[in-house]
Write an enzyme that holds these catalytic residues in place. Sequence first.
Site, PDB file in Angstrom:
ATOM      1  N   LEU A 101       0.934  -1.210   0.071  1.00 24.02           N
ATOM      2  CA  LEU A 101      -0.091   0.101  -0.107  1.00 24.02           C
ATOM      3  C   LEU A 101       0.883   1.225   0.065  1.00 24.02           C
ATOM      4  CD1 LEU A 101      -2.303  -1.099   2.660  1.00 24.02           C
ATOM      5  CD2 LEU A 101      -2.656  -1.280   0.288  1.00 24.02           C
ATOM      6  N   SER A 102       0.212   2.335  -0.178  1.00 24.47           N
ATOM      7  CA  SER A 102       1.167   3.555  -0.084  1.00 24.47           C
ATOM      8  C   SER A 102       1.817   3.752   1.052  1.00 24.47           C
ATOM      9  CB  SER A 102       0.125   4.769  -0.681  1.00 24.47           C
ATOM     10  OG  SER A 102      -0.861   4.840   0.275  1.00 24.47           O
ATOM     11  N   GLU A 103       1.212   3.424   2.112  1.00 21.21           N
ATOM     12  CA  GLU A 103       1.846   3.641   3.698  1.00 21.21           C
ATOM     13  C   GLU A 103       1.284   2.360   4.267  1.00 21.21           C
ATOM     14  OE1 GLU A 103       2.548   7.911   2.228  1.00 21.21           O
ATOM     15  OE2 GLU A 103       0.835   6.730   2.495  1.00 21.21           O
ATOM     16  N   THR A 104       2.231   2.128   5.462  1.00 12.89           N
ATOM     17  CA  THR A 104       1.846   1.023   6.641  1.00 12.89           C
ATOM     18  C   THR A 104       2.237   1.729   7.711  1.00 12.89           C
ATOM     19  OG1 THR A 104       1.972  -0.819   5.029  1.00 12.89           O
ATOM     20  CG2 THR A 104       2.219  -1.080   7.575  1.00 12.89           C
ATOM     21  N   HIS A 152      -2.555  10.544   5.339  1.00 11.76           N
ATOM     22  CA  HIS A 152      -3.737   9.642   5.550  1.00 11.76           C
ATOM     23  C   HIS A 152      -3.319   8.596   6.606  1.00 11.76           C
ATOM     24  CE1 HIS A 152      -2.140   6.381   3.042  1.00 11.76           C
ATOM     25  NE2 HIS A 152      -2.950   5.705   3.317  1.00 11.76           N
TER      26      HIS A 152
END
Length: 302
Positions: A46-49, A81
């Site tokens: 994903l874009s971030e974790t 986010h």
Amino acid sequence: MSGTYEFVQLDVFTRTPLTGNPLAVFADGRGLTDQQMQALAREMNLSETTYVLPREPQVEAHDGKRVRIFTVEEELPFAGHPTLGTALYLHNAAASGADEIVLDLNVGKIGVRFSTDSNPRSTRVAGDVFGEMRQRDPEFGPTLPPDKVASVLGSDGGEIATEWPSQIVSTGLPFAIVPVRDSKTLANLKPDLVKAAGLLEGTGARFCYFISPERQGRLEVRARMFFYGGEDPATGSAAGCAISWMVRHGVAKSDEQIVISQGVEAGRPSEIFVRATRDAEKITNVRVGGYAAEVLRGTVTL
């Protein structure tokens, strides 16, 4: 370190599952090495974790909840986010129902305040709580030459709204805010990311945040952000920079709440609620908010 680690996946800046910007939250990342955190972020893809690192209650009461943010490529000091989504998860999981949580990020402490809809609270993050983070006061960097911006778009510059400057802005993570003529032009953008990287070299920013502000009674703003060969459905850190830029340049009024619509072209529409205060020549009290919806839970065994 071996062990079992539980995670929750949320869609952030939306009330509707399978829209917005996905985020994986590991509720207890204690015992994971930096290398394992990075590898898990790649695995989540994903874009971030994010990784919550619980501490003693008295420490958290003073210093906040320790959280680290990773993309598939690197650790970030701040991102919008992941901050909002992690805070909404922690708020939902807490028995106290506190109206504010402070996250201790690499960039420093970021507070997130909550307001709950009148309907009964869900046992999951279900789009019934609005969270709003206060980002750092903006730092305004250099403006970018219009002809150089036009070269990124492969055009003569007709797409750019030249009445406003393209400018580097940071509220914790720097972005180039680039105003585009209208939403139709924005929808058709195909920037050259190699040229964009060259344009931004030495500015501290790595990405452009393209926005189209159009006022028809109320101000409506569309946005797009291209990175890592793809498109980000919602960029909360850039949205804080964008509202700072809009208030500074008179596009938005002081404390006027604006909804930035992003992710439409990526098939994951998002709504980012933003506002900022103008105090003489200073822009302060930058607030970025929205909702989140849980989509799945899982367990990773290492």
